[in-house]
Scaffold this motif. Structure first.
Motif, PDB file in Angstrom:
ATOM      1  N   SER A   3     -23.514  14.084  56.248  1.00 32.73           N
ATOM      2  CA  SER A   3     -23.855  12.682  56.030  1.00 32.73           C
ATOM      3  C   SER A   3     -22.644  11.897  55.554  1.00 32.73           C
ATOM      4  O   SER A   3     -21.961  12.291  54.597  1.00 32.73           O
ATOM      5  CB  SER A   3     -24.984  12.576  54.999  1.00 32.73           C
ATOM      6  N   ARG A   4     -22.351  10.785  56.266  1.00 32.83           N
ATOM      7  CA  ARG A   4     -21.241   9.899  55.915  1.00 32.83           C
ATOM      8  C   ARG A   4     -19.935  10.671  55.733  1.00 32.83           C
ATOM      9  O   ARG A   4     -19.152  10.423  54.819  1.00 32.83           O
ATOM     10  CB  ARG A   4     -21.578   9.112  54.636  1.00 32.83           C
ATOM     11  N   TYR A   6     -16.436  12.759  57.718  1.00 35.55           N
ATOM     12  CA  TYR A   6     -15.277  12.408  58.529  1.00 35.55           C
ATOM     13  C   TYR A   6     -15.061  13.468  59.603  1.00 35.55           C
ATOM     14  O   TYR A   6     -15.101  14.668  59.322  1.00 35.55           O
ATOM     15  CB  TYR A   6     -14.023  12.298  57.659  1.00 35.55           C
ATOM     16  N   ASN A  20     -15.278  14.079  52.622  1.00 29.69           N
ATOM     17  CA  ASN A  20     -14.678  12.829  52.170  1.00 29.69           C
ATOM     18  C   ASN A  20     -13.237  12.762  52.637  1.00 29.69           C
ATOM     19  O   ASN A  20     -12.645  13.767  53.060  1.00 29.69           O
ATOM     20  CB  ASN A  20     -14.776  12.690  50.645  1.00 29.69           C
ATOM     21  N   ASP A  36     -14.920   3.359  62.102  1.00 27.84           N
ATOM     22  CA  ASP A  36     -16.075   3.472  61.218  1.00 27.84           C
ATOM     23  C   ASP A  36     -17.350   3.224  62.031  1.00 27.84           C
ATOM     24  O   ASP A  36     -17.566   2.125  62.540  1.00 27.84           O
ATOM     25  CB  ASP A  36     -15.968   2.459  60.078  1.00 27.84           C
ATOM     26  N   ASP A  39     -23.813   3.869  59.981  1.00 31.91           N
ATOM     27  CA  ASP A  39     -24.936   4.797  59.838  1.00 31.91           C
ATOM     28  C   ASP A  39     -25.326   5.484  61.147  1.00 31.91           C
ATOM     29  O   ASP A  39     -26.369   6.140  61.226  1.00 31.91           O
ATOM     30  CB  ASP A  39     -26.162   4.048  59.296  1.00 31.91           C
TER      31      ASP A  39
END
Length: 288
Positions: A3-4, A6, A20, A36, A39
C-alpha cells in the motif's frame, strides 16, 4: 499488497518494491523520473500465449462444426482476406485496441501467411504497447485456392519477413508452421534450418494434436523432430531447445517420452484436455 509503496523500474524491468522512499538505493534515486499514481492499483496484466489475430473478424462463428470443416468453411476464407493490407490494418487496429482495453499486454500470436499483413500486425501491436511474439504462418499444402503458398514461397517469404522484423523493438518474430496437415516434410526441414540461421531460441510455435485426424501424423512429426535433434550434423540444422505446442488434446505416454528425449529446456502445452499424471515423470513445464 504494497500500500502506497514504491516500484523502481530500471531499463524497462522491475528492479524492486519498497515501502517508502528512504528504502530505495541511492543509485536508483539519482536523476530518477518519478510518477505518482495516487490511490490507483498497479498490478500485472494478462498474457495471451495463443492468439489467432486474423480470426478476430470471425469470433464465435462456426462453433457447430468439427475442426477441419470449420477451417475449410470459415477460417481459411477469412484469413485469405488479409492479402488486402487495408483490411488487415482495420482489423488488427481494432484487435490491438481491444486487447489493451481489456488488460492484455503480452501475447504469442499467429498471423496469416501474408508477409505484409504480418508486418502491419507487428507494427500496430508495438504502437499500442503490446509486447511478445508474432508469427507469419507457414502452410504449403491442404489450404485453399486463396490461402496456400508453395514451399519455396513459404521459405523465402519467411526469411524476408524475419529480416524486416529488425525494425521492431518489443514484438519479435516466431517461426510458425500452422500444423502437420498444412506443412510438407521439406518445409519443416527448411524452417528448422532457419531457426539455426537466425539463432532463434525457444521461438517455434506449433499445433500438435487438436483432433484425432492429427494423431496418426504425430509419429511422423516426432520422427522428424527426433531426427533434427539427434543427427550428427545437428549443430548445423537442428531445431532449438524448446517449442510452444498448442491444443494437445490427444496425447499418450510416448508423446512426453519423445519430447523429453529431444528437448532440453521448456515445453508448453496449451488449451487441451491433459492427463497431468503423464507429465509428472518428465521435466516438462505445463500451462493452460
Amino acid at each position: 499488497i504494497l500500500s502506497r509503496g514504491y516500484m523502481v523500474l530500471n531499463d524497462g524491468k522491475i528492479a524492486g518494491l519498497y515501502k517508502n522512499e528512504a528504502e530505495i538505493p541511492a543509485n536508483y534515486t539519482a536523476n530518477a523520473i518519478k510518477h505518482d499514481f495516487g490511490d490507483k492499483l498497479i498490478l500485472q496484466a494478462f498474457c495471451d500465449t495463443h492468439l489467432h489475430a486474423p480470426q478476430y473478424p470471425m469470433l464465435g462463428m462456426g462453433m457447430d462444426l468439427p475442426l477441419l470443416e470449420w477451417l475449410n468453411t470459415y477460417t481459411f476464407n477469412t484469413e485469405a482476406h488479409f492479402a488486402n493490407t487495408e483490411f488487415a490494418t482495420k482489423c488488427y487496429t481494432a484487435l490491438a485496441n481491444k486487447m489493451i482495453r481489456n488488460g492484455t499486454t503480452r501475447c504469442c500470436t499467429f498471423s496469416s501467411l501474408h508477409r505484409e499483413s504480418t508486418n502491419i500486425l507487428m507494427r500496430i501491436f508495438e504502437k499500442v504497447g503490446l509486447t511478445g511474439f508474432v508469427g507469419k504462418v507457414n502452410m504449403d499444402r491442404n489450404g485453399s485456392v486463396d490461402l496456400q503458398e508453395t514451399t519455396i514461397e513459404s521459405i523465402l517469404g519467411t526469411q524476408r519477413w524475419i529480416d524486416e522484423c529488425k525494425q521492431f523493438k518489443h514484438i519479435k518474430p516466431i517461426i510458425t508452421p500452422r500444423f502437420t496437415p498444412s506443412c510438407t516434410n521439406e518445409l519443416m526441414e527448411q524452417l528448422a534450418k532457419i531457426t539455426k540461421q537466425y539463432n532463434f531460441n525457444r521461438d517455434i510455435s506449433y499445433f500438435i494434436s487438436e483432433c484425432l485426424f492429427f494423431f496418426g501424423s504425430l509419429f511422423f512429426v516426432f520422427g522428424l523432430l527426433y531426427d533434427f535433434a539427434t543427427r550428427k550434423d545437428k549443430d548445423e540444422d537442428s531445431i532449438k531447445d524448446s517449442l510452444l505446442l498448442y491444443h494437445t488434446l490427444y496425447n499418450c505416454g510416448a508423446f512426453f517420452y519423445v519430447l523429453s528425449s529431444i528437448f532440453v529446456l521448456y515445453r508448453y502445452f496449451c488449451s487441451g484436455f491433459q492427463d497431468l499424471n503423464l507429465t509428472l515423470h518428465t521435466d516438462s513445464e505445463v500451462s493452460f
